[in-house]
Design an enzyme around this catalytic site. Structure first.
Site, PDB file in Angstrom:
ATOM      1  N   LYS A 130       0.806  -1.098   0.052  1.00  0.00           N
ATOM      2  CA  LYS A 130       0.107   0.038   0.028  1.00  0.00           C
ATOM      3  C   LYS A 130       0.948   1.026   0.145  1.00  0.00           C
ATOM      4  O   LYS A 130       0.981   1.694   1.075  1.00  0.00           O
ATOM      5  CB  LYS A 130      -0.758  -0.054   1.283  1.00  0.00           C
ATOM      6  CG  LYS A 130      -2.244   0.807   1.030  1.00  0.00           C
ATOM      7  CD  LYS A 130      -3.200   0.419   2.253  1.00  0.00           C
ATOM      8  CE  LYS A 130      -4.249   1.495   2.257  1.00  0.00           C
ATOM      9  NZ  LYS A 130      -5.085   1.693   1.017  1.00  0.00           N
TER      10      LYS A 130
HETATM   11  N1  PPE Z   1      -7.780  -1.948  -2.665  1.00  0.00           N
HETATM   12  C1  PPE Z   1      -7.150  -0.837  -2.817  1.00  0.00           C
HETATM   13  C2  PPE Z   1      -6.311  -0.163  -4.032  1.00  0.00           C
HETATM   14  C3  PPE Z   1      -7.446  -0.064  -1.586  1.00  0.00           C
HETATM   15  O1  PPE Z   1      -6.810   1.602  -1.599  1.00  0.00           O
HETATM   16  C4  PPE Z   1      -8.022  -0.436  -0.779  1.00  0.00           C
HETATM   17  C5  PPE Z   1      -8.246   0.268   0.702  1.00  0.00           C
HETATM   18  C6  PPE Z   1      -8.602  -1.824  -0.603  1.00  0.00           C
HETATM   19  C7  PPE Z   1      -8.395  -2.432  -1.927  1.00  0.00           C
HETATM   20  C8  PPE Z   1      -9.250  -2.294   0.631  1.00  0.00           C
HETATM   21  O2  PPE Z   1      -8.459  -2.598   1.505  1.00  0.00           O
HETATM   22  P1  PPE Z   1      -8.848  -2.973   3.189  1.00  0.00           P
HETATM   23  O3  PPE Z   1      -8.954  -1.512   3.533  1.00  0.00           O
HETATM   24  O4  PPE Z   1      -7.762  -3.269   3.769  1.00  0.00           O
HETATM   25  O5  PPE Z   1      -9.871  -3.616   3.079  1.00  0.00           O
HETATM   26  N2  PPE Z   1      -8.333   1.794   0.517  1.00  0.00           N
HETATM   27  C9  PPE Z   1      -8.090   2.548   1.536  1.00  0.00           C
HETATM   28  C10 PPE Z   1      -7.647   4.128   1.121  1.00  0.00           C
HETATM   29  C11 PPE Z   1      -8.877   4.741   0.614  1.00  0.00           C
HETATM   30  C12 PPE Z   1      -8.397   6.246   0.163  1.00  0.00           C
HETATM   31  O6  PPE Z   1      -9.022   6.940  -0.439  1.00  0.00           O
HETATM   32  O7  PPE Z   1      -7.621   6.776   0.986  1.00  0.00           O
HETATM   33  C13 PPE Z   1      -9.395   2.478   2.573  1.00  0.00           C
HETATM   34  O8  PPE Z   1     -10.280   2.016   2.373  1.00  0.00           O
HETATM   35  O9  PPE Z   1      -8.831   3.049   3.688  1.00  0.00           O
END
Ligand code: PPE
Length: 300
Positions: free
Chosen positions: A149
């Site tokens: 990330k």
């Molecule tokens: N894919 C991506 C690309 C992503 O950024 C997130 C979280 C997820 C999947 C889901 O991951 P999880 O939160 O562990 O279930 N995106 C984060 C950032 C959003 C933002 O705009 O900044 C979030 O949901 O916190």
């Protein structure tokens, strides 16, 4: 910020911060929910473990242990007075030598908390959103690292999001470099077909989402089959139900893809959304082990 509590308006960096120029940062998105027993951070250890993994993949030594970050987050929430909040830990290469070799730049760490409502809107969570398949492919693991990330990598999601919003959709769904379904710009994706749940596998350039893992666990506990396999683009519109999951978005149904109606949120989506909301908000004892409870001074 770097071991100190800093007022919101003083949390600043130098313009020559390496990460501003080259995207050399890693971060997390975490949420704490207000429960009867105070704020509870959802799957905090898993988020901190992923932060460490993201940093490791980019050769970035974290100057604080997971336990130190956890304790600092608890104190930050307690001091903020917030009962529910979004939590944003960030580790990045700071001000030091310019140029692409970051290894002698300091690694700086900050954690911020603020109130953040429904990411794709309250109406979206309830009635579903309209999404389109992006013309942008999700980054390939041959050039960057979908499992990390990392801040710079989000230019990919930003392009997809701008394209989708300007075209009048709420979210973009990205395909991987093989043309298989990958995920949303900031969420993992699930489809439901004939009572089975499908989601793209780890090899489809996805972020290994913590909400995704939670949904897979909840479905398993319900006895609903979940299959991780490559998903063809056409399967999106032919699905009975489609939904997105992420920390910010929680569980948000998708009611339309590429101007083709999938329908209002279906039965499987609704059931899992309900259980997931209860788990997040500390209302389901079965998932109590997912909560990291924050001790706060009791109100006077
Ligand atoms: N894919 C991506 C690309 C992503 O950024 C997130 C979280 C997820 C999947 C889901 O991951 P999880 O939160 O562990 O279930 N995106 C984060 C950032 C959003 C933002 O705009 O900044 C979030 O949901 O916190």
């Amino acid at each position: 910020m770097n071991g100190e509590f800093v007022a919101w308006e003083d949390a600043k960096v130098h313009v020559l911060t390496h990460a501003l120029h080259y995207g050399t940062g890693v971060f997390e998105g975490v949420r704490a929910y207000a429960t009867d027993q105070g704020p509870a951070i959802f799957r905090h250890f898993d988020h901190l473990a992923r932060l460490e993994a993201s940093a490791k993949l980019y050769y970035m030594p974290l100057p604080f242990s997971t336990e130190e970050l956890r304790t600092a987050t608890h104190e930050l929430i307690s001091r903020s007075g917030l009962r529910s909040c979004y939590i944003r830990p960030l580790a990045f290469r700071g001000h030091g030598p310019m140029g692409l070799d970051p290894e002698s730049n300091p690694v700086e760490v900050s954690i911020a908390v603020w109130e953040w409502g429904a990411y794709l809107g309250d109406a979206g969570k309830r009635d579903g959103i309209r999404a389109r398949v992006s013309s942008w492919r999700r980054m390939s693991p041959q050039s960057t690292i979908p499992h990390s990330k990392a801040t710079g990598q989000y230019l990919n999601s930003v392009l997809a999001k701008i394209e989708a919003k300007r075209a009048g959709y709420e979210e973009a769904i990205m395909l991987d470099d093989h043309g298989h379904v990958s995920e949303g710009s900031g969420e993992n994706l699930f489809i439901v077909k004939d009572g089975t749940i499908f989601t793209p596998p780890q090899t489809a350039s996805i972020l290994d989402g913590i909400s995704r893992r939670s949904i897979i666990q909840i479905a398993a506990d319900l006895g609903t089959p979940v299959v991780e396999r490559a998903i063809a683009r056409a399967e999106l519109v032919l699905a009975d139900e489609v939904f997105l999951v992420g920390t910010a978005a929680e569980l948000t149904p998708v009611r339309e893809v590429d101007d083709i109606e999938i329908g209002p949120p279906g039965e499987v989506t609704r059931e899992i959304q309900g259980i997931y909301d209860d788990a997040l908000n500390g209302r389901n004892p079965r998932y109590e082990h997912w909560l990291d409870r924050v001790a706060v001074p009791s109100a006077v």
